[in-house]
Each structure stands twice: as structure tokens, then as C-alpha cells.
Design a protein around this motif. Structure first.
Motif, PDB file in Angstrom:
ATOM      1  N   UNK A 184       0.848  -1.202   0.000  1.00 15.62           N
ATOM      2  CA  UNK A 184       0.000   0.000   0.000  1.00 15.62           C
ATOM      3  C   UNK A 184       0.878   1.243   0.000  1.00 15.62           C
ATOM      4  N   UNK A 185       0.299   2.358  -0.384  1.00 13.14           N
ATOM      5  CA  UNK A 185       1.075   3.591  -0.500  1.00 13.14           C
ATOM      6  C   UNK A 185       1.621   4.047   0.850  1.00 13.14           C
ATOM      7  N   UNK A 186       0.930   3.742   1.939  1.00 18.89           N
ATOM      8  CA  UNK A 186       1.410   4.159   3.259  1.00 18.89           C
ATOM      9  C   UNK A 186       2.717   3.449   3.635  1.00 18.89           C
ATOM     10  N   UNK A 187       3.012   2.303   2.997  1.00 26.69           N
ATOM     11  CA  UNK A 187       4.260   1.587   3.254  1.00 26.69           C
ATOM     12  C   UNK A 187       5.393   2.041   2.349  1.00 26.69           C
ATOM     13  N   UNK A 188       5.096   2.974   1.468  1.00 22.71           N
ATOM     14  CA  UNK A 188       6.128   3.494   0.554  1.00 22.71           C
ATOM     15  C   UNK A 188       5.983   5.014   0.447  1.00 22.71           C
ATOM     16  N   UNK A 189       5.885   5.659   1.608  1.00 23.15           N
ATOM     17  CA  UNK A 189       5.633   7.101   1.659  1.00 23.15           C
ATOM     18  C   UNK A 189       6.738   7.905   0.973  1.00 23.15           C
ATOM     19  N   UNK A 190       7.949   7.339   0.892  1.00 23.01           N
ATOM     20  CA  UNK A 190       9.041   8.042   0.209  1.00 23.01           C
ATOM     21  C   UNK A 190       8.747   8.237  -1.280  1.00 23.01           C
ATOM     22  N   UNK A 191       7.820   7.450  -1.813  1.00 24.43           N
ATOM     23  CA  UNK A 191       7.511   7.534  -3.241  1.00 24.43           C
ATOM     24  C   UNK A 191       6.382   8.516  -3.554  1.00 24.43           C
ATOM     25  N   UNK A 192       5.738   9.079  -2.521  1.00 27.16           N
ATOM     26  CA  UNK A 192       4.564   9.930  -2.756  1.00 27.16           C
ATOM     27  C   UNK A 192       4.913  11.142  -3.624  1.00 27.16           C
ATOM     28  N   UNK A 193       6.028  11.821  -3.317  1.00 26.96           N
ATOM     29  CA  UNK A 193       6.412  12.999  -4.099  1.00 26.96           C
ATOM     30  C   UNK A 193       6.658  12.662  -5.560  1.00 26.96           C
ATOM     31  N   UNK A 194       7.365  11.567  -5.798  1.00 30.85           N
ATOM     32  CA  UNK A 194       7.666  11.135  -7.164  1.00 30.85           C
ATOM     33  C   UNK A 194       6.384  10.786  -7.919  1.00 30.85           C
ATOM     34  N   UNK A 195       5.504  10.023  -7.280  1.00 31.31           N
ATOM     35  CA  UNK A 195       4.248   9.636  -7.926  1.00 31.31           C
ATOM     36  C   UNK A 195       3.354  10.846  -8.181  1.00 31.31           C
ATOM     37  N   UNK A 196       3.314  11.773  -7.215  1.00 31.36           N
ATOM     38  CA  UNK A 196       2.481  12.972  -7.377  1.00 31.36           C
ATOM     39  C   UNK A 196       2.925  13.776  -8.602  1.00 31.36           C
ATOM     40  N   UNK A 197       4.246  13.953  -8.756  1.00 29.98           N
ATOM     41  CA  UNK A 197       4.753  14.699  -9.914  1.00 29.98           C
ATOM     42  C   UNK A 197       4.450  13.952 -11.213  1.00 29.98           C
ATOM     43  N   UNK A 198       4.555  12.622 -11.189  1.00 28.37           N
ATOM     44  CA  UNK A 198       4.252  11.819 -12.381  1.00 28.37           C
ATOM     45  C   UNK A 198       2.789  11.999 -12.788  1.00 28.37           C
ATOM     46  N   UNK A 199       1.876  11.875 -11.827  1.00 28.36           N
ATOM     47  CA  UNK A 199       0.459  12.020 -12.140  1.00 28.36           C
ATOM     48  C   UNK A 199       0.122  13.466 -12.507  1.00 28.36           C
ATOM     49  N   UNK A 200       0.822  14.418 -11.902  1.00 26.20           N
ATOM     50  CA  UNK A 200       0.609  15.832 -12.231  1.00 26.20           C
ATOM     51  C   UNK A 200       0.991  16.093 -13.684  1.00 26.20           C
ATOM     52  N   UNK A 201       2.139  15.554 -14.110  1.00 29.43           N
ATOM     53  CA  UNK A 201       2.575  15.728 -15.504  1.00 29.43           C
ATOM     54  C   UNK A 201       1.583  15.056 -16.464  1.00 29.43           C
ATOM     55  N   UNK A 202       1.145  13.848 -16.122  1.00 28.77           N
ATOM     56  CA  UNK A 202       0.204  13.133 -16.990  1.00 28.77           C
ATOM     57  C   UNK A 202      -1.110  13.895 -17.125  1.00 28.77           C
ATOM     58  N   UNK A 203      -1.632  14.373 -15.980  1.00 33.60           N
ATOM     59  CA  UNK A 203      -2.910  15.085 -15.999  1.00 33.60           C
ATOM     60  C   UNK A 203      -2.797  16.398 -16.774  1.00 33.60           C
ATOM     61  N   UNK A 204      -1.710  17.133 -16.574  1.00 32.84           N
ATOM     62  CA  UNK A 204      -1.541  18.415 -17.275  1.00 32.84           C
ATOM     63  C   UNK A 204      -1.390  18.189 -18.785  1.00 32.84           C
ATOM     64  N   UNK A 205      -0.734  17.090 -19.162  1.00 29.57           N
ATOM     65  CA  UNK A 205      -0.598  16.783 -20.592  1.00 29.57           C
ATOM     66  C   UNK A 205      -1.953  16.413 -21.206  1.00 29.57           C
ATOM     67  N   UNK A 206      -2.742  15.607 -20.499  1.00 29.48           N
ATOM     68  CA  UNK A 206      -4.056  15.224 -21.015  1.00 29.48           C
ATOM     69  C   UNK A 206      -4.984  16.428 -21.160  1.00 29.48           C
ATOM     70  N   UNK A 207      -4.839  17.384 -20.247  1.00 25.72           N
ATOM     71  CA  UNK A 207      -5.722  18.554 -20.276  1.00 25.72           C
ATOM     72  C   UNK A 207      -5.145  19.706 -21.093  1.00 25.72           C
TER      73      UNK A 207
END
Length: 461
Positions: free
Chosen positions: A313-336
Motif C-alpha cells: 500500500x502507499x502508506x508503506x512506501x511514503x518516500x515515493x509519494x512525491x515522485x508519484x504525485x509529480x508523475x500524475x501531475x505531468x500526466x494530468x496536465x498533458x491530457x488537459x
């Protein structure tokens, strides 16, 4: 996170301020290159592209935005902070529109500047990691994250990919079990054959056998033509049975026979057909408990769990939250159809503090929402879902004992006592480092010194 060794170009024509800032930044471990004019800055940039630039807006022979333009032309996006003694709202908007990452006015708080630099270097590091991971698909297997649990999962994926046996993929909803299944398929010898995914919970019970094994014409009312099932579609490749725990017991028995003998019998057919399909079963249900409750066949469970993977679960890999957030942010901004977008410092902190019960899927949805409601290019707290923004206050309220008539009000601490206790705990946590303590407390060092001196603690204590 430490960025010691990062190179900062400091462009400032005030020699005393330049010297002060350089000393402060070098004390943090940065390599600081100083320029006092546009010409000096050009020469520095010709020698080396820095990791970050701090530039005065007004220079003797130009302005900081010219340096920004030069840098963008040569190196793309490099974190850029503008400082000026003549700051206006219009100037700040102009600088940010030109691509600057922040705009600070003089007199300058060095602690504030140092915090901004750390944040911008952290975001730049995440962007670099994303670029590297996109260019190293074989290394990441398409699964973002550098946490130890993700490294271990990737190792296990490579190991089970060498086998043709069934694999059980356990994990909470939203953790990315289908991504893991696709990674197993891509790493296997079946990579050039079909990958078919089916959600067992989405098929009506009465149609399941036909969906999986196919049917002959006239096998049941409405079956006018023969139809291949999912096993036939996936022949030679991989079949993902998502939400495996929702499969009814009669079909579980037939699946076990397919795993044992490699043969299927379409509904209404007289003869069996041979199939070569690798089964990947994914579930968020505790199948061992389902076995004990009579909802899942024990023999099928043991057949599947021989090769079992757990998606954390994401709570067991909290160090990855920033990286994943930026990845999804880039994907969402590109789609929109949006340009480069970034997270504000407060929004980043809210994401890091939130437990994400919906896991990676919830984080992706939060970033999609943030891009949708953000009018500019910086994601602020108000662009995030209410449950993320309001959690901090909710946690604080939950931790406070309710005041009732049974509680003696005389025993409650005064504001001064609460403040003194908090400062003492912070100072103890940082081993007396006043610079670090002031940063955590959100005040400048002078304020902290005055507060300590008023309570009989000298600067040198």
C-alpha cells in the motif's frame, strides 16, 4: 533530503549581500558561484550550467529575466529564484510567467531563501528521477518508486517471470495490481503473445462460464453463434483474473482443472480444447480467510499461492509519494493540454502527511482534480480534495481530549507553558541547532534568539 554539492549561481550586484548569501548557502553544503552583472552571469553559464539560479531582478547591465531566458535556451528548465528590492505584484507575475519558480523581495530572509532552495532542488530531483525512469523501462518495469519495498517487488517480478506457473497478486484496492501483472507478462517469454485482463466482479455469475470458456451456437437461449472465450483469446499468452475472490465456487473447480490439465470445454461443446495460458490472479481479499469461511476452494488457493506477490500500500512506501504525485501531475496536465505545472510547498506537505487509504489510484485522482481546478501553473492546497486539505485539522481535533466539567481547568497549561514546552522539544530534537530549530518553528533566528534570551538562555548556550 540533502542536496549538498548542488551548484548555485548567485547573481547579485550588492557585494555585501552577495557575500552574506554565499556564506549562508555554502554553510548548507552548496557550491556557490557568484556573478555581479549580466556579463559575469553569461560567463559563468558558458562555463557550467548550475543546478539552481538566484538572481537579482535589476543589474547594472540588464535584468535577471534576461538571464532566465538565456538559461532556458541553453539548458531547458533550471530552478530560478528572482530577488529584488523593488518588488511589485506586476513584477512577480511577469517573472513567474517568464518561467521563474519564485519571487522574493528585499530585505531578504536568508532562512526563507534557504527553504525555497531546498524545495526547488527537491522538485528538480523528482523531475530528473521521472525522466530517468521513463528512459529506463527495463529497470523500473513500468513501476515508479525507489523505496525498498518497490525494489523488492521488482526483483520478485523478474523471478516469477521466468516461470510459467500461476501467480497470485495480493494487494489493497488501488495499489496497482494490474500494472504488476502487465510487468510480469512483459518480462516473460510470452511478451509477444496476448495479455487479456478480466474483472471477475464485473461478470454476472450466470455468464461466467461462457465468458471464460466460450460457447457453441445454440448452447443456451440467445446463443445464435459460437463464441470464443477469454481462455481462447489469451491462448499462448497471459490471462489476468482480477478480483479473483469474487469467482463462484463451481467456476473455481473448472479453473483448477484448466490449471492442472491445460484443457477447456466450451459451453455446449462435446470435445475439450487444449489451451496454453498463464494465469495471473489478483485480489484484495484475504483468500486464506475465504478458504476457512468456505468461500474459496482450498486446493485452488494452494495452487495459486505457490508464487505469491504482495503489492505494498502507499502508506508503506511514503518516500515515493512525491515522485508519484509529480508523475500524475505531468500526466494530468498533458491530457488537459496544460503546460509545465508544479506543487506548492504546502500542497506537497499535505500530500506527504495524508495516508491515502485509496492508495496510488487515489493519489492519481487527486492530481487530476488539482489540475482541473488550478487556473495557474502552481498547485495550491485549495486545489486538492477536501479530505486531504482538512485531514490535518481533523487529526489535531481527534488528538485533543474533550473539555468536560470533570476536567479541572486549573490543570490546563497556559499559552506560555505550551510554547516553552514546544520550543524545548524542538531544540532537543535538533541537538540545540538554533538555525534548524528556527526553520522548524517557522520563525527567523533573531526571533528565536530574542525568545531564548528573554527566558535566560544566551545565544551561546
Amino acid at each position: 533530503m540533502s542536496f549538498a554539492g548542488a551548484t548555485i549561481l548567485l547573481v547579485e550586484d550588492d557585494a555585501s549581500l552577495s557575500r552574506l548569501l554565499a556564506e549562508e548557502l555554502e554553510a548548507d553544503g552548496y557550491t556557490v558561484r557568484v556573478a555581479g552583472s549580466m556579463a559575469d552571469a553569461r560567463a559563468r553559464l558558458a562555463e557550467h550550467v548550475p543546478d539552481l539560479v538566484v538572481s537579482d531582478l535589476r543589474l547594472p547591465d540588464g535584468d535577471g529575466l534576461q538571464i532566465l531566458g538565456l538559461l532556458q535556451h541553453r539548458a531547458g528548465h533550471v530552478p530560478f529564484v528572482v530577488i529584488t528590492a523593488f518588488g511589485t505584484v506586476d513584477q512577480a507575475v511577469e517573472a513567474l510567467k517568464a518561467g521563474a519558480d519564485d519571487f522574493l523581495t528585499k530585505p531578504l530572509s536568508t532562512d526563507h531563501l534557504r527553504l525555497k532552495i531546498r524545495r526547488l532542488l527537491a522538485q528538480a530531483d523528482i523531475s530528473r528521477q521521472l525522466a530517468e525512469m521513463r528512459g529506463q523501462g527495463d529497470r523500473t518495469l513500468g513501476l515508479l518508486g525507489d523505496s525498498p519495498v518497490m525494489d523488492r517487488l521488482r526483483t520478485e517480478i523478474r523471478q516469477v517471470s521466468r516461470s510459467h506457473a500461476a501467480v497470485l497478486i495480493n494487494g489493497e484496492s488501488g495499489t496497482g495490481k494490474e500494472l504488476v501483472a502487465r510487468a510480469i507478462h512483459r518480462q516473460s517469454e510470452r511478451r509477444d503473445r496476448p495479455f487479456v485482463a478480466v474483472n471477475c466482479a464485473g461478470i454476472p455469475t450466470e455468464l461466467m462460464e461462457s465468458e471464460f470458456f466460450g460457447h457453441e451456437a445454440g448452447a443456451f437461449t440467445g446463443a445464435r453463434h459460437a463464441r470464443k472465450g477469454l481462455f481462447a483469446e489469451a491462448n499462448g499468452g497471459t490471462l489476468l483474473l482480477d478480483e479473483m475472490g469474487e469467482m463462484p465456487l463451481p467456476l473455481q473447480a473448472k479453473l483448477l482443472r484448466v490449471l492442472q490439465e491445460g484443457r477447456i470445454k466450451p459451453v455446449g461443446a462435446d470435445q475439450e480444447e487444449a489451451v496454453d495460458v498463464r494465469i495471473l490472479a489478483a485480489t484484495h481479499v484475504d483468500l486464506q480467510r475465504a478458504v476457512s469461511e468456505g468461500d474459496f476452494r482450498e486446493d485452488l488457493y494452494y495452487r495459486l499461492e505457490t508464487l505469491a506477490l504482495r503489492v505494498p500500500p502507499l502508506r508503506d512506501r511514503s518516500d515515493d509519494v512525491g515522485l508519484l504525485a509529480m508523475h500524475f501531475l505531468r500526466d494530468a496536465s498533458r491530457r488537459q493540454g496544460r503546460g509545465f505545472m508544479k506543487l506548492s510547498e504546502v500542497a506537497s506537505r499535505l500530500l506527504l502527511d495524508y495516508p491515502f487509504p485509496g492508495n496510488v489510484r487515489e493519489l492519481a485522482s487527486a492530481m487530476e482534480r488539482a489540475v482541473t481546478f488550478c487556473e495557474g501553473d502552481v498547485i495550491l492546497p485549495e486545489h486538492l480534495p477536501d479530505r486531504i486539505r482538512k485531514r490535518q485539522a481533523g487529526v489535531q481535533m481527534a488528538s485533543d481530549a474533550p473539555l468536560t466539567e470533570e476536567i479541572s481547568l486549573a490543570r490546563l497549561p497556559t499559552l506560555e507553558q505550551v510554547q516553552q514546552d514546544h520550543v524545548s522539544r524542538v531544540m532537543k530534537a535538533v541537538d540545540g541547532n538554533k538555525r534548524r530549530a528556527a526553520q522548524i518553528l517557522g520563525i527567523n533566528r533573531r526571533t528565536l534568539y530574542r525568545w531564548l534570551e528573554n527566558r535566560g538562555v544566551s545565544r551561546n548556550d
